[in-house]
Design an enzyme around this catalytic site. Structure first.
Site, PDB file in Angstrom:
ATOM      1  N   GLY A   4       0.802  -1.208   0.000  1.00  0.00           N
ATOM      2  CA  GLY A   4       0.000   0.000   0.000  1.00  0.00           C
ATOM      3  C   GLY A   4       0.840   1.266   0.000  1.00  0.00           C
ATOM      4  N   SER A   5       0.315   2.310   0.612  1.00  0.00           N
ATOM      5  CA  SER A   5       0.803   3.685   0.419  1.00  0.00           C
ATOM      6  C   SER A   5       2.184   3.983   0.981  1.00  0.00           C
ATOM      7  CB  SER A   5      -0.195   4.675   1.020  1.00  0.00           C
ATOM      8  OG  SER A   5      -1.440   4.574   0.373  1.00  0.00           O
ATOM      9  N   VAL A   6       2.798   3.077   1.729  1.00  0.00           N
ATOM     10  CA  VAL A   6       4.142   3.368   2.237  1.00  0.00           C
ATOM     11  C   VAL A   6       5.128   3.639   1.104  1.00  0.00           C
ATOM     12  CG1 VAL A   6       3.927   2.160   4.434  1.00  0.00           C
ATOM     13  CG2 VAL A   6       4.671   0.887   2.404  1.00  0.00           C
TER      14      VAL A   6
END
Length: 397
Positions: free
Chosen positions: A95-97
């Site tokens: 995801g957004s990491v």
């Protein structure tokens, strides 16, 4: 009877000193196991497919692995067990990491400039479902730093579309797409250690799965960490590279090789110490890296940052934390049929921001959708507190 004789006289081998801090390691083992159990107990049905929690802490400047822990729930045996190896072997969409890498790719490629703004509202490409950020109607106008702070998916979609050749997106219309953009973005991500070997001094490590269909929608998913898969170790090297002003350092367990001591259990004279091994410097302007570092600082320290709820009280406010949160959609299949929708929760961080001592990565795959329990955040905050408490204790002794 067979005669035997000594050909070479045996001697004691060299002593190996590892980078692992055993006190910190035991604490991290407890933290990860306790949070996995707490998360499953919080919502047993929603979390019925949750089996793993993984975390690693490293010294970003040297690559020394301070502690590495994995906890696993065996559903058949209904038993919890340690599974540290999963940090290096298990791969998931994080995801957004990874959005720090996406922003840097956009800046270095020239498809955006420092301060470029986009209006965050759902993106609708002809023939595909709408893609949006975590707020249903969008996040409004955001620049590159703000896009990290509030975790704008749409900002990353615009970077991906421009990488693919589309500069004039219009809702419900087809977009231009150059398939080589997927290769370009993967190459950029690899500079941080994402999707490639980290070089860890261990016999084997996974590098992750690369999606096989270079379509426009998949490139958009790649830009928000919802396409290729990565290990927790790769995420730690990635955030360490950002903390290190763009220098990617090889992670390692071996710290020193010593001669055997003449007597007693203490290590003997030093034979060799393991220096920091810089694998590469990412090919990006330093001023761009500074913008991503500032974005990560705001994620943890700004009131509307997505990780601020974890770090906005003492003692965390004194650590000067930079971080990025992530959530990826994950589907569970059983007997060839979709059984459930789940989420992969992740968090990367380093501190202190101005002189990083520690970098961490946390990955908790297949959590229940909308369960509301911050498994990744609790592991991260407890890990950082354990580290800095140990540092403070050591300084007093």
């Amino acid at each position: 009877m067979i005669d035997t004789s000594a050909v070479v006289k045996g001697e004691r081998g060299k002593d190996l000193v590892l980078t692992i801090d055993m006190v910190f390691q035991k604490q991290l083992d407890s933290i990860v196991m306790e949070e996995l159990k707490a998360t499953k107990n919080h919502s047993p049905y929603l979390n019925r497919y949750l089996e793993d929690a993984m975390a690693i802490a490293v010294k970003p400047k040297t690559g020394e692995i301070l502690a590495m822990s994995g906890a696993h729930y065996d559903r058949k045996k209904q038993k919890y067990e340690n599974a540290d190896y999963k940090v290096m072997y298990d791969t998931h969409q994080p995801g957004s990491v990874v959005k720090g890498a996406t922003i840097l790719t956009g800046l270095q490629s020239g498809v955006i400039q420092p301060g470029t703004t986009f209006y965050d509202e759902p993106v609708k490409i002809a023939g595909t479902p709408a893609k949006k950020s975590w707020k249903p109607y969008g996040l409004g106008t955001v620049n590159d730093i703000q896009a990290l702070k509030v975790s704008s998916n749409v900002y990353m979609f615009y970077i991906a579309m421009r990488m693919g050749g589309e500069y004039h997106y219009q809702p419900n219309k087809k977009i231009s797409f150059q398939p080589e953009a997927v290769t370009d973005m993967r190459h950029s991500f690899s500079q941080f250690g994402l999707g490639v070997q980290t070089g860890v001094d261990f016999p084997y490590e996974a590098i992750g799965y690369r999606g096989e269909h270079p379509k426009a929608g998949n490139l958009l998913d790649f830009a928000i960490g919802n396409y290729d898969t990565f290990t927790t170790l790769q995420l730690a090297q990635y955030v360490s590279t950002i903390a290190n002003d763009g220098y990617r350092v090889r992670p390692h367990f071996l710290k020193e090789v010593r001669e055997p001591a003449a007597e007693g259990n203490e290590p003997g004279p030093m034979r060799r110490s393991i220096p920091a091994d810089i694998l590469n410097k990412i090919q990006m302007d330093d001023k761009y890296i500074k913008r991503v570092q500032e974005g990560f600082r705001q994620v943890a320290q700004a009131p509307d940052g997505t990780a601020n709820k974890y770090f906005n009280t003492k003692p965390y406010t004194s650590y000067n934390i930079a971080a990025k949160t992530g959530t990826a959609e994950s589907e569970i299949y059983e007997n060839g049929k979709k059984a459930a929708d789940t989420e992969n929760h992740s968090l990367v961080a380093y501190a202190p921001m101005d002189d990083p001592e520690i970098a961490i990565a946390v990955l908790v795959p297949n959590s229940g959708v909308g369960m509301g329990y911050p498994d990744n955040g609790n592991i991260a905050k407890r890990t950082l507190k354990a580290y800095f408490d140990l540092q403070e204790s050591s300084s007093k002794n």
